[in-house]
Design a protein around this motif. Structure first.
Motif, PDB file in Angstrom:
ATOM      1  N   ILE A   1       6.677   3.475  -0.699  1.00  0.00           N
ATOM      2  CA  ILE A   1       6.624   2.915   0.718  1.00  0.00           C
ATOM      3  C   ILE A   1       7.565   2.281   1.218  1.00  0.00           C
ATOM      4  N   LEU A   2       8.274   1.275   0.518  1.00  0.00           N
ATOM      5  CA  LEU A   2       9.208   0.789   0.811  1.00  0.00           C
ATOM      6  C   LEU A   2      10.552   1.267   0.928  1.00  0.00           C
ATOM      7  N   ALA A   3      10.800   2.274  -0.139  1.00  0.00           N
ATOM      8  CA  ALA A   3      11.904   3.117  -0.199  1.00  0.00           C
ATOM      9  C   ALA A   3      12.048   4.223   1.118  1.00  0.00           C
TER      10      ALA A   3
ATOM     11  N   GLY B   1       1.513  11.549  -0.620  1.00  0.00           N
ATOM     12  CA  GLY B   1       0.090  11.196  -1.301  1.00  0.00           C
ATOM     13  C   GLY B   1      -0.125   9.739  -1.256  1.00  0.00           C
ATOM     14  N   VAL B   2       0.830   8.987  -0.721  1.00  0.00           N
ATOM     15  CA  VAL B   2       0.637   7.546  -1.076  1.00  0.00           C
ATOM     16  C   VAL B   2      -0.106   6.796   0.425  1.00  0.00           C
ATOM     17  N   ASN B   3      -0.614   5.588   0.046  1.00  0.00           N
ATOM     18  CA  ASN B   3      -1.635   5.002   1.369  1.00  0.00           C
ATOM     19  C   ASN B   3      -0.766   4.881   2.561  1.00  0.00           C
ATOM     20  N   SER B   4      -1.017   5.687   3.555  1.00  0.00           N
ATOM     21  CA  SER B   4      -0.033   5.643   4.803  1.00  0.00           C
ATOM     22  C   SER B   4      -0.386   4.641   5.883  1.00  0.00           C
ATOM     23  N   HIS B   5      -1.563   4.122   5.656  1.00  0.00           N
ATOM     24  CA  HIS B   5      -2.073   2.915   6.476  1.00  0.00           C
ATOM     25  C   HIS B   5      -1.054   1.627   5.842  1.00  0.00           C
ATOM     26  N   GLU B   6      -0.564   1.638   4.654  1.00  0.00           N
ATOM     27  CA  GLU B   6      -0.040   0.495   4.472  1.00  0.00           C
ATOM     28  C   GLU B   6       1.728   0.558   5.001  1.00  0.00           C
TER      29      GLU B   6
ATOM     30  N   LEU C   1       5.706  10.374   6.634  1.00  0.00           N
ATOM     31  CA  LEU C   1       6.576  10.865   5.426  1.00  0.00           C
ATOM     32  C   LEU C   1       5.922  10.279   4.347  1.00  0.00           C
ATOM     33  N   VAL C   2       5.351   8.884   4.476  1.00  0.00           N
ATOM     34  CA  VAL C   2       4.405   8.324   3.334  1.00  0.00           C
ATOM     35  C   VAL C   2       3.147   9.188   2.940  1.00  0.00           C
ATOM     36  N   ALA C   3       2.372   9.649   4.223  1.00  0.00           N
ATOM     37  CA  ALA C   3       1.334  10.528   3.808  1.00  0.00           C
ATOM     38  C   ALA C   3       1.665  11.838   3.243  1.00  0.00           C
ATOM     39  N   ILE C   4       2.804  12.379   3.502  1.00  0.00           N
ATOM     40  CA  ILE C   4       3.050  13.665   2.832  1.00  0.00           C
ATOM     41  C   ILE C   4       3.204  13.303   1.360  1.00  0.00           C
TER      42      ILE C   4
END
Length: 310
Positions: free
Chosen positions: A245-247, A106-111, A101-104
């Motif tokens: 990310i945390l949301a 556009g945010v840093n998904s590895h975090e 979901l984070v990757a979708i």
């Protein structure tokens, strides 16, 4: 000698119950191993070093989210089966789909992988304790014994994560291929476990669905997911990337762990059916938020691919 219909039904129920437990376990092990292949020694050291950020992850997921579940269950007087199911998902952080979901967005998904892995390891100890504590607080009579789940959770959560990390560290090429196959296996096994829940007690599942609409529980579940998104956003850190990310990390509850506990500790209840219902609500609301954020990308932070800070 012909088998009586009642005996056949009992036998089928026994098989489905064992199958549900097996599929839930396979899904957890596979997803944790796949997640481990994406982590490095540097990720581990960085997670330990960023205690400020990690403390926010832990407090949001293990204090605020369960508190919301307890309050909402009491205020709206939910049926016990739905209340127990909501409590189980509330104390089980680290849904494996959070990085996707984070990757979708556009945010840093590895975090998000680091977040999910850290929360899952913490959940090994905290889930049994929090389940026992909240059930005692609500005076719900069960035979739940938290110590019975400490070792099983270590085996299905931490060991596959470590094993995946070892493979990823020593054989990166093999790890990439294994991660894809393990993720597919985890998704198929989880889907099978959810189907088995409904097939095992279709009447119970139907009662839960009826209760969702008849008691307002569907509204409560939706409100719960929205509240978890808000708490993650407000406690996520100094940047919008941190907060997104945390949301999503607080909204994504680990249905695998919740089903694992429900199967072992609450087999005579309809808690597992309410977990299935919650999983649908959680996915729908999370996907809507993800879609909105994708249409409103972050400027600067996301485009630069900057790292998340504590």
């Amino acid at each position: 000698m012909p088998v009586a219909p009642a005996d056949a039904v009992d036998a089928l129920g026994f098989v489905l119950g064992r199958l549900q437990g097996l599929l839930a376990t396979v899904s957890i092990v596979a997803v944790m191993a796949a997640m481990g292949t994406q982590l490095t020694r540097g990720d581990v050291r960085r997670t330990i070093r960023e205690y400020n950020l990690v403390s926010r992850w832990v407090l949001a997921n293990l204090l605020a989210v369960p508190l919301f579940a307890v309050l909402l269950g009491a205020v709206f007087a939910l049926p016990n089966s739905i209340r127990v199911g909501l409590l189980l998902v509330a104390v089980a952080p680290g849904a494996p789909f959070i990085p996707q979901l984070v990757a979708i967005t556009g945010v840093n998904s590895h975090e998000a992988v680091r977040l999910t892995a850290a929360l899952t390891i913490v959940a090994t100890v905290t889930v049994p304790v929090l389940v026992a504590g909240t059930l005692a607080l609500l005076d719900l009579s069960t035979r739940f014994a938290p110590w019975r789940f400490l070792v099983p959770l270590l085996v299905v959560l931490v060991l596959p994560l470590v094993a995946g990390g070892v493979v990823g560290d020593r054989r990166p090429a093999l790890a990439d291929a294994a991660a894809r196959r393990l993720t597919r296996l985890a998704n198929v096994a989880l889907l099978g476990a959810l189907v088995a829940v409904v097939a095992l007690d279709f009447g119970g599942a139907l009662r839960v669905v009826t209760a969702l609409f008849g008691t307002g529980a569907l509204f409560v579940m939706t409100l719960f997911v929205l509240l978890t998104i808000l708490v993650g956003w407000f406690t996520g850190g100094p940047t919008a990337e941190n907060r997104r990310i945390l949301a999503l990390g607080t909204a994504g509850r680990n249905v695998n762990i919740a089903l694992f506990i429900a199967t072992g500790a609450f087999p005579a209840t309809e808690a597992d059916a309410s977990i299935v219902a919650f999983a649908v609500v959680m996915l729908v609301v999370s996907l809507l938020v993800t879609w909105y954020w994708r249409r409103h990308p972050l400027s600067g932070e996301t485009e630069s691919g900057g790292e998340v800070t504590g």
